[in-house]
Scaffold this motif. Structure first.
Motif, PDB file in Angstrom:
ATOM      1  N   ARG A  45       0.824  -1.215   0.000  1.00 45.50           N
ATOM      2  CA  ARG A  45       0.000   0.000   0.000  1.00 45.50           C
ATOM      3  C   ARG A  45       0.856   1.263   0.000  1.00 45.50           C
ATOM      4  NH1 ARG A  45      -1.758   3.713   3.608  1.00 45.50           N
ATOM      5  NH2 ARG A  45      -0.760   2.671   5.395  1.00 45.50           N
ATOM      6  N   LEU A  46       1.825   1.311   0.903  1.00 42.51           N
ATOM      7  CA  LEU A  46       2.636   2.519   1.028  1.00 42.51           C
ATOM      8  C   LEU A  46       3.513   2.743  -0.193  1.00 42.51           C
ATOM      9  CD1 LEU A  46       3.621   2.153   4.783  1.00 42.51           C
ATOM     10  CD2 LEU A  46       2.131   3.914   3.810  1.00 42.51           C
ATOM     11  N   ARG A  47       4.033   1.693  -0.770  1.00 44.67           N
ATOM     12  CA  ARG A  47       4.846   1.858  -1.971  1.00 44.67           C
ATOM     13  C   ARG A  47       3.996   2.319  -3.149  1.00 44.67           C
ATOM     14  NH1 ARG A  47       8.653  -2.863  -3.500  1.00 44.67           N
ATOM     15  NH2 ARG A  47       8.854  -1.421  -5.246  1.00 44.67           N
ATOM     16  N   ALA A  48       2.771   1.827  -3.228  1.00 46.72           N
ATOM     17  CA  ALA A  48       1.889   2.281  -4.310  1.00 46.72           C
ATOM     18  C   ALA A  48       1.582   3.760  -4.159  1.00 46.72           C
ATOM     19  CB  ALA A  48       0.597   1.457  -4.307  1.00 46.72           C
ATOM     20  N   GLU A  49       1.355   4.214  -2.938  1.00 44.10           N
ATOM     21  CA  GLU A  49       1.101   5.634  -2.713  1.00 44.10           C
ATOM     22  C   GLU A  49       2.330   6.472  -3.058  1.00 44.10           C
ATOM     23  OE1 GLU A  49      -0.198   6.125   1.297  1.00 44.10           O
ATOM     24  OE2 GLU A  49      -2.149   5.163   0.961  1.00 44.10           O
ATOM     25  N   ARG A  50       3.505   5.978  -2.699  1.00 48.99           N
ATOM     26  CA  ARG A  50       4.735   6.706  -3.014  1.00 48.99           C
ATOM     27  C   ARG A  50       4.973   6.755  -4.517  1.00 48.99           C
ATOM     28  NH1 ARG A  50       9.901   4.597   0.170  1.00 48.99           N
ATOM     29  NH2 ARG A  50      10.065   3.120  -1.552  1.00 48.99           N
ATOM     30  N   ASP A  51       4.731   5.645  -5.188  1.00 44.67           N
ATOM     31  CA  ASP A  51       4.918   5.597  -6.645  1.00 44.67           C
ATOM     32  C   ASP A  51       3.956   6.532  -7.372  1.00 44.67           C
ATOM     33  OD1 ASP A  51       6.903   3.728  -6.336  1.00 44.67           O
ATOM     34  OD2 ASP A  51       5.645   2.004  -6.832  1.00 44.67           O
ATOM     35  N   ALA A  52       2.799   6.790  -6.754  1.00 39.51           N
ATOM     36  CA  ALA A  52       1.791   7.625  -7.397  1.00 39.51           C
ATOM     37  C   ALA A  52       2.086   9.113  -7.278  1.00 39.51           C
ATOM     38  CB  ALA A  52       0.410   7.322  -6.798  1.00 39.51           C
ATOM     39  N   LEU A  53       3.092   9.497  -6.504  1.00 41.80           N
ATOM     40  CA  LEU A  53       3.431  10.911  -6.390  1.00 41.80           C
ATOM     41  C   LEU A  53       3.878  11.472  -7.730  1.00 41.80           C
ATOM     42  CD1 LEU A  53       5.484  11.054  -3.057  1.00 41.80           C
ATOM     43  CD2 LEU A  53       3.212  12.006  -3.458  1.00 41.80           C
ATOM     44  N   SER A  54       3.492  12.699  -8.003  1.00 45.16           N
ATOM     45  CA  SER A  54       3.949  13.355  -9.228  1.00 45.16           C
ATOM     46  C   SER A  54       5.432  13.671  -9.119  1.00 45.16           C
ATOM     47  CB  SER A  54       3.165  14.645  -9.468  1.00 45.16           C
ATOM     48  OG  SER A  54       3.500  15.611  -8.478  1.00 45.16           O
ATOM     49  N   VAL A  55       6.067  13.897 -10.255  1.00 46.97           N
ATOM     50  CA  VAL A  55       7.486  14.253 -10.254  1.00 46.97           C
ATOM     51  C   VAL A  55       7.717  15.528  -9.440  1.00 46.97           C
ATOM     52  CG1 VAL A  55       9.417  14.982 -11.702  1.00 46.97           C
ATOM     53  CG2 VAL A  55       7.935  13.097 -12.445  1.00 46.97           C
ATOM     54  N   VAL A  56       6.823  16.495  -9.612  1.00 44.83           N
ATOM     55  CA  VAL A  56       6.959  17.766  -8.889  1.00 44.83           C
ATOM     56  C   VAL A  56       6.882  17.542  -7.382  1.00 44.83           C
ATOM     57  CG1 VAL A  56       5.879  19.998  -8.445  1.00 44.83           C
ATOM     58  CG2 VAL A  56       6.135  19.177 -10.791  1.00 44.83           C
ATOM     59  N   ASN A  57       5.904  16.773  -6.938  1.00 44.50           N
ATOM     60  CA  ASN A  57       5.760  16.516  -5.498  1.00 44.50           C
ATOM     61  C   ASN A  57       6.915  15.696  -4.950  1.00 44.50           C
ATOM     62  OD1 ASN A  57       3.390  17.949  -5.330  1.00 44.50           O
ATOM     63  ND2 ASN A  57       2.059  16.163  -5.543  1.00 44.50           N
ATOM     64  N   ARG A  58       7.402  14.755  -5.762  1.00 43.62           N
ATOM     65  CA  ARG A  58       8.530  13.936  -5.333  1.00 43.62           C
ATOM     66  C   ARG A  58       9.785  14.798  -5.146  1.00 43.62           C
ATOM     67  NH1 ARG A  58       8.503   8.593  -6.059  1.00 43.62           N
ATOM     68  NH2 ARG A  58       7.017   8.776  -7.773  1.00 43.62           N
ATOM     69  N   GLN A  59      10.012  15.692  -6.112  1.00 43.49           N
ATOM     70  CA  GLN A  59      11.179  16.574  -6.026  1.00 43.49           C
ATOM     71  C   GLN A  59      11.052  17.540  -4.857  1.00 43.49           C
ATOM     72  OE1 GLN A  59      11.219  18.281  -9.957  1.00 43.49           O
ATOM     73  NE2 GLN A  59      12.529  16.655 -10.786  1.00 43.49           N
ATOM     74  N   ALA A  60       9.854  18.040  -4.616  1.00 46.63           N
ATOM     75  CA  ALA A  60       9.645  18.959  -3.500  1.00 46.63           C
ATOM     76  C   ALA A  60       9.898  18.259  -2.171  1.00 46.63           C
ATOM     77  CB  ALA A  60       8.227  19.521  -3.546  1.00 46.63           C
ATOM     78  N   ALA A  61       9.442  17.022  -2.039  1.00 43.70           N
ATOM     79  CA  ALA A  61       9.670  16.271  -0.798  1.00 43.70           C
ATOM     80  C   ALA A  61      11.159  16.014  -0.597  1.00 43.70           C
ATOM     81  CB  ALA A  61       8.899  14.952  -0.833  1.00 43.70           C
ATOM     82  N   GLY A  62      11.864  15.662  -1.687  1.00 42.95           N
ATOM     83  CA  GLY A  62      13.298  15.424  -1.574  1.00 42.95           C
ATOM     84  C   GLY A  62      14.053  16.674  -1.171  1.00 42.95           C
ATOM     85  N   ALA A  63      13.684  17.816  -1.755  1.00 43.67           N
ATOM     86  CA  ALA A  63      14.355  19.076  -1.412  1.00 43.67           C
ATOM     87  C   ALA A  63      14.093  19.452   0.044  1.00 43.67           C
ATOM     88  CB  ALA A  63      13.872  20.183  -2.341  1.00 43.67           C
ATOM     89  N   ALA A  64      12.859  19.270   0.506  1.00 46.86           N
ATOM     90  CA  ALA A  64      12.536  19.589   1.897  1.00 46.86           C
ATOM     91  C   ALA A  64      13.269  18.665   2.861  1.00 46.86           C
ATOM     92  CB  ALA A  64      11.029  19.496   2.108  1.00 46.86           C
ATOM     93  N   LEU A  65      13.351  17.382   2.522  1.00 45.13           N
ATOM     94  CA  LEU A  65      14.068  16.441   3.368  1.00 45.13           C
ATOM     95  C   LEU A  65      15.554  16.771   3.435  1.00 45.13           C
ATOM     96  CD1 LEU A  65      12.323  13.049   2.662  1.00 45.13           C
ATOM     97  CD2 LEU A  65      13.178  13.764   4.890  1.00 45.13           C
ATOM     98  N   ALA A  66      16.129  17.168   2.304  1.00 45.69           N
ATOM     99  CA  ALA A  66      17.541  17.553   2.292  1.00 45.69           C
ATOM    100  C   ALA A  66      17.780  18.721   3.245  1.00 45.69           C
ATOM    101  CB  ALA A  66      17.983  17.907   0.877  1.00 45.69           C
ATOM    102  N   GLN A  67      16.896  19.705   3.219  1.00 40.24           N
ATOM    103  CA  GLN A  67      17.047  20.854   4.112  1.00 40.24           C
ATOM    104  C   GLN A  67      16.899  20.434   5.574  1.00 40.24           C
ATOM    105  OE1 GLN A  67      18.159  23.859   3.516  1.00 40.24           O
ATOM    106  NE2 GLN A  67      17.996  24.273   5.718  1.00 40.24           N
ATOM    107  N   GLN A  68      15.953  19.550   5.847  1.00 38.26           N
ATOM    108  CA  GLN A  68      15.772  19.075   7.213  1.00 38.26           C
ATOM    109  C   GLN A  68      17.001  18.307   7.685  1.00 38.26           C
ATOM    110  OE1 GLN A  68      13.389  19.985   9.069  1.00 38.26           O
ATOM    111  NE2 GLN A  68      11.785  20.680   7.679  1.00 38.26           N
ATOM    112  N   LEU A  69      17.601  17.521   6.788  1.00 38.00           N
ATOM    113  CA  LEU A  69      18.777  16.748   7.161  1.00 38.00           C
ATOM    114  C   LEU A  69      19.978  17.664   7.402  1.00 38.00           C
ATOM    115  CD1 LEU A  69      20.092  14.056   7.695  1.00 38.00           C
ATOM    116  CD2 LEU A  69      20.437  13.786   5.227  1.00 38.00           C
TER     117      LEU A  69
END
Length: 228
Positions: A45-69
């Motif tokens: 279930r969780l992988r399907a939800e993650r795979d369904a993210l748009s490229v824009v949302n995926r990139q935004a999440a990665g950028a936010a996580l990088a800043q948090q890290l």
């Protein structure tokens, strides 16, 4: 028409396990089977939800996580220069932190990547730097070549499929990360990397599950283990 058969403990009911039924020591084999089945269903279930993210949302999440890290490394380790940080090469829709890996390398952090050298054995960690010639490892994941230096991580990132507020991660089910942590001495500071939407009320931790020190999502620190 007869009523449909309802099995005693299908995986979808594991989240409804009564407190007096759930055995955190996993001495109840029926419960352990239920938890394993539930985890498999949640991974799907969780992988399907993650795979369904748009490229824009995926990139935004990665950028936010990088800043948090960056913030965690600054607050906890004064930037971590000279320390060994085990990162990961993203697969299966995991947050992409490769830009941050290169940035941290330039800042003096020693970057390593986990490698499966022997199946069902603890991971080893090989040094990585931008431009390194990578080879295909298990599951075709790019890894540093065998001649790369082997390192012991001071800080280890752990991508999570799911996570809970007690600091436990739901991984891919191979047990590599927990097996590795159980063998490493001293144990590295562990940071789970995942999406906010992947939060679970519990993963029903079993004896082999090792809680992380921090759970980090695009929304910030979601769990932080109290220092002993």
């Amino acid at each position: 028409m007869p009523d449909p058969v309802r099995y005693a403990s299908p995986p979808c009911l594991a989240a409804e396990i009564a407190p007096d039924y759930f055995d955190p020591l996993a001495t109840n084999p029926e419960q352990a089977r239920d938890v394993a089945r539930w985890r498999r269903a949640e991974r799907i279930r969780l992988r399907a939800e993650r795979d369904a993210l748009s490229v824009v949302n995926r990139q935004a999440a990665g950028a936010a996580l990088a800043q948090q890290l960056r913030q965690v490394l600054s607050d906890r380790f004064d930037g971590a220069a000279g320390m060994v940080l085990s990162a990961y090469w993203p697969i299966k829709g995991e947050p992409d932190l490769r830009g941050l890996m290169a940035e941290q390398h330039e800042a003096g952090v020693i970057i390593a990547l986990p490698v499966v050298e022997v199946r069902a054995s603890p991971l080893v960690f090989r040094r990585w730097h931008p431009g390194l010639h990578m080879i295909r490892g298990n599951w075709n994941i790019p890894v540093p070549p065998p001649e790369a230096d082997r390192l012991a991580p001071d800080v280890a990132l752990a991508p999570v499929v799911g996570w809970d507020s007690a600091g436990f991660r739901l991984g891919y089910g191979g047990g590599y990360f927990d097996r590795t942590l159980a063998r490493l001495a001293p144990r590295p500071f562990t940071i789970g990397i995942g999406l906010q939407a992947a939060q679970l009320s519990t993963i029903f931790p079993q004896p082999h599950d090792i809680p992380l020190d921090v759970i980090l999502t695009e929304a910030g620190v979601q769990f932080q283990r109290e220092d002993p």
